[in-house]
Design an enzyme around this catalytic site. Structure first.
Site, mmCIF file in Angstrom:
data_model
loop_
_atom_site.group_PDB
_atom_site.id
_atom_site.type_symbol
_atom_site.label_atom_id
_atom_site.label_comp_id
_atom_site.label_asym_id
_atom_site.label_seq_id
_atom_site.Cartn_x
_atom_site.Cartn_y
_atom_site.Cartn_z
ATOM 1 N N ARG A 113 -9.567 -11.130 4.162
ATOM 2 C CA ARG A 113 -10.438 -10.051 4.651
ATOM 3 C C ARG A 113 -11.084 -10.472 5.974
ATOM 4 N NH1 ARG A 113 -11.123 -8.880 -1.234
ATOM 5 N NH2 ARG A 113 -12.519 -10.639 -1.461
ATOM 6 N N PHE A 122 -5.160 1.048 -1.294
ATOM 7 C CA PHE A 122 -5.471 0.231 -2.474
ATOM 8 C C PHE A 122 -6.782 -0.526 -2.189
ATOM 9 C CE2 PHE A 122 -0.879 0.489 -1.847
ATOM 10 C CZ PHE A 122 -0.434 1.035 -3.044
ATOM 11 N N ASN A 177 -3.151 8.628 -5.185
ATOM 12 C CA ASN A 177 -2.067 7.665 -5.314
ATOM 13 C C ASN A 177 -1.612 7.349 -3.886
ATOM 14 O OD1 ASN A 177 0.601 6.631 -5.389
ATOM 15 N ND2 ASN A 177 0.853 7.477 -7.442
ATOM 16 N N ASP A 186 -2.720 -3.332 0.238
ATOM 17 C CA ASP A 186 -2.979 -4.425 -0.723
ATOM 18 C C ASP A 186 -2.734 -3.926 -2.149
ATOM 19 O OD1 ASP A 186 -3.753 -6.772 -1.918
ATOM 20 O OD2 ASP A 186 -5.906 -6.389 -1.705
ATOM 21 N N CYS A 192 1.088 -9.501 -4.161
ATOM 22 C CA CYS A 192 0.608 -10.545 -5.068
ATOM 23 C C CYS A 192 1.594 -10.744 -6.222
ATOM 24 C CB CYS A 192 -0.793 -10.232 -5.574
ATOM 25 S SG CYS A 192 -0.952 -8.637 -6.353
HETATM 26 N N1 SAH Z 1 -7.970 -4.678 -1.438
HETATM 27 C C1 SAH Z 1 -8.838 -4.841 -2.584
HETATM 28 C C2 SAH Z 1 -8.112 -5.204 -3.836
HETATM 29 C C3 SAH Z 1 -6.997 -4.254 -4.220
HETATM 30 S S1 SAH Z 1 -6.477 -4.412 -5.874
HETATM 31 C C4 SAH Z 1 -9.918 -5.855 -2.250
HETATM 32 O O1 SAH Z 1 -9.853 -6.502 -1.190
HETATM 33 O O2 SAH Z 1 -10.856 -6.009 -3.043
HETATM 34 C C5 SAH Z 1 -5.395 -3.062 -6.072
HETATM 35 C C6 SAH Z 1 -6.065 -1.711 -6.187
HETATM 36 O O3 SAH Z 1 -5.032 -0.747 -6.227
HETATM 37 C C7 SAH Z 1 -6.896 -1.468 -7.433
HETATM 38 O O4 SAH Z 1 -8.178 -1.091 -7.044
HETATM 39 C C8 SAH Z 1 -6.200 -0.302 -8.175
HETATM 40 O O5 SAH Z 1 -7.134 0.617 -8.717
HETATM 41 C C9 SAH Z 1 -5.435 0.341 -7.058
HETATM 42 N N2 SAH Z 1 -4.195 1.049 -7.382
HETATM 43 C C10 SAH Z 1 -3.208 0.698 -8.222
HETATM 44 N N3 SAH Z 1 -2.157 1.542 -8.126
HETATM 45 C C11 SAH Z 1 -2.496 2.477 -7.178
HETATM 46 C C12 SAH Z 1 -1.817 3.583 -6.589
HETATM 47 N N4 SAH Z 1 -0.577 3.912 -6.954
HETATM 48 N N5 SAH Z 1 -2.461 4.281 -5.639
HETATM 49 C C13 SAH Z 1 -3.707 3.957 -5.253
HETATM 50 N N6 SAH Z 1 -4.385 2.891 -5.755
HETATM 51 C C14 SAH Z 1 -3.783 2.160 -6.712
#
Ligand code: SAH
Length: 388
Positions: free
Chosen positions: A208, A223, A271, A292, A332
């Protein structure tokens, strides 16, 4: 001083010699009458000693090596390991208020996770072995760190492989489970009981900060969870849009935004695959994009599908990235290597008719150590790319 003994095959010995801590059930000769979760001595057919390990009576991963030393792995040994891990963090996570203190295999304490959030600790004991050591771990943490509260986040599916129940709750101490943490100069509130993982995604802390260097113009954080990248990078951007499919995550993001009095950020529940598709169609364009996503390949069998998903995300992101824009793209999934990810993105770049250069090749924060002989400990890839 009489730990139970398990005889292992020569294949298991080879694995130990190669520096890997996992021994499968097919490589143990006999383990009758050994209590689930015990610390055991490993010997070969000639009774030569090879190390000590945690024994699981249920998992195919029957033994997790703790040490090759012939000194009983007792409370003092465990405390030494935890303190050693904590000492390393005092050097590489200086100034961080939330970080991983013990990272399982990475700290030679397989299946034990200890995260620190200010004056609170969150623990995961992911095998019969560390479950059995849990009360001692709590004592050690109490003795050396006097935390206000300790929480367990054992509400994870892998526990079922060990025959352990999924559970979460306060183990010791008490008070507020929502903890306020400053990370890279931004305030975040983590809910240690209700948040995803142990509350937050600590493995991205350094990424970050690194990504912030490139942030500018209109930014998109796909995400976004509770706004980790979005809020860290917002000060350098005209506007930021954070997308996540979880309403709770976005509620957290809004709270974090308010805590920092940042105005130029909007959030949308969607989504990300759908959003990216319609964004191109609607003519939206960004100068900085973060991807992410959660792990798409938790098992080797999902690898192909995962690669397709990474390709789609990166292709769509490149299509809506302005010229000379930056794409910060992460994976990940252990089963997708950095080389795999680069290949997929190369193919996406060709399809999108973009010239892409790799500005930084990054990985998980240093409080999640990568053991050179244990590839599984290297799971997070974070590429910072520039697209012409
Ligand atoms: N970037 C964040 C961590 C991301 S974790 C940080 O720095 O803290 C992944 C995230 O993706 C989660 O919050 C989950 O709710 C979301 N997620 C999972 N599948 C998804 C999708 N298809 N569309 C949107 N969000 C999604």
């Amino acid at each position: 001083m009489s730990l139970p003994e398990i005889q292992i095959t020569s294949r298991a010995v080879d694995r130990i010699v190669s520096g890997h801590p996992w021994i499968y059930r097919s490589d143990i000769r006999e383990a009758d009458a050994i209590e689930p979760g015990s610390v055991v001595r490993l010997v070969d057919r000639r009774r030569r000693f090879w190390g000590q390990a945690l024994y699981s009576s249920q998992s195919q991963l029957a033994l997790r090596l703790l040490t090759r030393e012939d000194r009983e792995f007792d409370r003092a040994f465990l405390a030494e390991r935890i303190l050693e891990a904590a000492h390393y963090r005092s050097r590489i996570a200086q100034g961080a208020q939330a970080y991983r203190v013990v990272s399982s295999e990475g700290d030679l304490l397989p299946s034990l996770i200890i995260d620190r959030y200010g004056d609170c600790f969150v623990i995961q004991t992911l095998s019969q072995g560390t479950e059995r050591l849990k009360s001692i771990v709590i004592e050690i943490l109490q003795e050396h760190f006097s935390p206000r509260m300790m929480v367990e986040r054992n509400d994870v599916a892998v526990r079922s492989v060990e025959g352990l129940p999924e559970q979460k709750g306060v183990l010791a101490g008490g008070g507020e489970c929502k903890v306020r943490i400053e990370e890279n100069g931004i305030q975040f509130e983590f809910d240690l009981l209700e948040g995803q993982k142990t509350g937050g995604f600590l493995d991205q802390r350094e990424n970050r900060a690194a990504a912030r260097e490139y942030a500018r113009g209109k930014m998109l954080d796909c995400f976004c969870y509770q706004g980790g990248f979005a809020l860290t990078m917002a000060a350098r951007c005209e506007s930021v849009l954070g997308i996540d499919s979880s309403r709770e995550a976005l509620e957290g993001a809004r709270r974090n935004q308010a805590l920092n009095e940042i105005r130029q950020v909007d959030w949308r529940e969607a989504n990300c695959f759908d959003f990216l598709k319609s964004a191109d169609h609607d003519g939206l364009r960004f100068d900085t994009i973060v991807l992410d996503p959660p792990a798409f390949a938790r098992h080797k069998s999902n690898q192909e599908a995962a690669l397709r998903a990474y390709k789609e995300l990166n292709l769509r992101a490149l299509k809506i990235l302005n010229p000379d824009g930056f794409l910060i793209t992460c994976s990940c999934s252990f089963h997708v290597s950095e080389a795999d990810l680069l290949e997929v993105i190369a193919s996406a770049a060709l399809d999108a008719h973009r010239t892409v250069s790799v500005v930084e090749r990054r990985t998980q924060s240093r409080d999640h150590p990568i053991l050179i002989t244990v590839p599984e400990t290297h799971y997070l890839k974070c590429l910072i790319l520039r697209a012409l």
